[in-house]
Design a protein around this motif. Structure first.
Motif, PDB file in Angstrom:
ATOM      1  N   LEU A  13       6.481  18.112 -45.412  1.00  9.81           N
ATOM      2  CA  LEU A  13       7.204  18.793 -44.855  1.00  9.81           C
ATOM      3  C   LEU A  13       6.638  19.464 -43.573  1.00  9.81           C
ATOM      4  O   LEU A  13       5.618  20.054 -43.403  1.00  9.81           O
ATOM      5  CB  LEU A  13       7.822  19.831 -45.674  1.00  9.81           C
ATOM      6  N   ASP A  58      12.018  21.698 -40.852  1.00  7.00           N
ATOM      7  CA  ASP A  58      13.117  21.146 -41.494  1.00  7.00           C
ATOM      8  C   ASP A  58      12.843  19.822 -41.544  1.00  7.00           C
ATOM      9  O   ASP A  58      13.970  18.824 -41.566  1.00  7.00           O
ATOM     10  CB  ASP A  58      14.452  21.366 -40.726  1.00  7.00           C
ATOM     11  N   VAL A  65      11.095  15.629 -42.789  1.00  4.96           N
ATOM     12  CA  VAL A  65      10.379  14.986 -43.656  1.00  4.96           C
ATOM     13  C   VAL A  65       9.936  13.875 -42.988  1.00  4.96           C
ATOM     14  O   VAL A  65      10.205  13.244 -42.346  1.00  4.96           O
ATOM     15  CB  VAL A  65      11.454  14.663 -44.832  1.00  4.96           C
ATOM     16  N   ALA A  74       4.694  17.580 -53.044  1.00  6.00           N
ATOM     17  CA  ALA A  74       5.164  18.303 -51.769  1.00  6.00           C
ATOM     18  C   ALA A  74       3.861  18.638 -51.020  1.00  6.00           C
ATOM     19  O   ALA A  74       3.037  19.071 -51.447  1.00  6.00           O
ATOM     20  CB  ALA A  74       5.917  19.448 -51.997  1.00  6.00           C
ATOM     21  N   ARG A  78       2.256  20.038 -47.157  1.00  5.38           N
ATOM     22  CA  ARG A  78       2.515  20.902 -45.725  1.00  5.38           C
ATOM     23  C   ARG A  78       1.680  20.026 -44.630  1.00  5.38           C
ATOM     24  O   ARG A  78       0.728  19.927 -44.758  1.00  5.38           O
ATOM     25  CB  ARG A  78       1.870  22.478 -45.944  1.00  5.38           C
ATOM     26  N   LEU A  81      16.376  16.018 -43.137  1.00  2.00           N
ATOM     27  CA  LEU A  81      16.411  15.795 -44.457  1.00  2.00           C
ATOM     28  C   LEU A  81      17.437  14.883 -44.868  1.00  2.00           C
ATOM     29  O   LEU A  81      17.534  14.029 -45.633  1.00  2.00           O
ATOM     30  CB  LEU A  81      16.668  17.085 -45.363  1.00  2.00           C
ATOM     31  N   LEU A 127      12.026  20.322 -52.017  1.00  5.09           N
ATOM     32  CA  LEU A 127      12.809  21.216 -51.260  1.00  5.09           C
ATOM     33  C   LEU A 127      12.383  22.848 -51.646  1.00  5.09           C
ATOM     34  O   LEU A 127      12.438  23.746 -51.017  1.00  5.09           O
ATOM     35  CB  LEU A 127      14.335  21.083 -51.450  1.00  5.09           C
ATOM     36  N   ALA A 142       9.727  24.017 -49.668  1.00  2.00           N
ATOM     37  CA  ALA A 142      10.072  24.159 -48.307  1.00  2.00           C
ATOM     38  C   ALA A 142       9.497  25.232 -47.670  1.00  2.00           C
ATOM     39  O   ALA A 142       8.726  25.440 -46.735  1.00  2.00           O
ATOM     40  CB  ALA A 142      11.457  23.843 -48.033  1.00  2.00           C
ATOM     41  N   LYS A 143       9.661  26.379 -48.265  1.00  2.00           N
ATOM     42  CA  LYS A 143       9.294  27.744 -47.918  1.00  2.00           C
ATOM     43  C   LYS A 143       7.843  27.929 -47.636  1.00  2.00           C
ATOM     44  O   LYS A 143       7.310  28.239 -46.619  1.00  2.00           O
ATOM     45  CB  LYS A 143       9.618  29.064 -48.635  1.00  2.00           C
ATOM     46  N   LYS A 174       6.553  25.971 -44.223  1.00  2.00           N
ATOM     47  CA  LYS A 174       6.476  26.544 -42.901  1.00  2.00           C
ATOM     48  C   LYS A 174       5.369  27.367 -42.724  1.00  2.00           C
ATOM     49  O   LYS A 174       4.676  28.059 -42.969  1.00  2.00           O
ATOM     50  CB  LYS A 174       7.990  27.315 -43.042  1.00  2.00           C
TER      51      LYS A 174
END
Length: 143
Positions: free
Chosen positions: A19, A22, A24, A94, A96, A116, A136, A139-140, A143
């Motif tokens: 990620l 926003d 992928v 997931a 980063r 996405l 998802l 996701a926070k 970032k």
């Protein structure tokens, strides 16, 4: 075409939903299974290699991107449907984005950052779609 199946044990592999804001990261597979189809980057774990090291290595080899795993999405299976098919167990994380320009390499024909909705429309396998959606919740942290 894959080599003849001489060992019928499951193959353990890793995959990463990388990620970046926003977006992928997806690859277009260059080899079977699902050659030419879009998927998340990843691959087989080498003997003696820990899962996270394999994940970061495979993503960098296929895309040129360095990433950091931030959470386990889940474990998915691709069971053999007919004689000669392989049995894969995929451990998906997931991740980063850390650095790097996207450059397809190793097993990837192409690699791209996608929104996405675009990523979900391109992936070929429902389990991969579930993995992308499962990322998802992380996701926070990406970032």
């Amino acid at each position: 075409m894959e080599a003849p199946l001489t060992d019928q044990r499951p193959i353990v592999a890793v995959g990463g939903v990388v990620l970046k804001g926003d977006q992928v990261l997806l690859i277009q597979r260059g080899r079977p299974p699902l050659r030419k189809h879009w998927s998340i980057p990843g691959g087989k774990i080498e003997y003696g290699e820990d899962i996270r090291t394999a994940l970061v290595r495979e993503i960098e080899e296929e895309t040129g991107v360095t990433c950091e795993p931030i959470g386990l999405i889940g474990v998915f299976e691709a069971l053999p449907k007919r004689e000669g098919d392989r049995h894969y167990v995929m451990v998906d994380y997931a991740c980063r984005y850390i650095s790097g320009e996207v450059t397809p390499g190793d097993d990837a024909m192409d690699a791209e950052w996608l929104s996405l909705p675009e990523a979900l429309s391109r992936v070929a396998w429902d389990e991969t779609r579930r993995a992308v959606q499962g990322a998802l919740k992380f996701a926070k942290e990406a970032k």
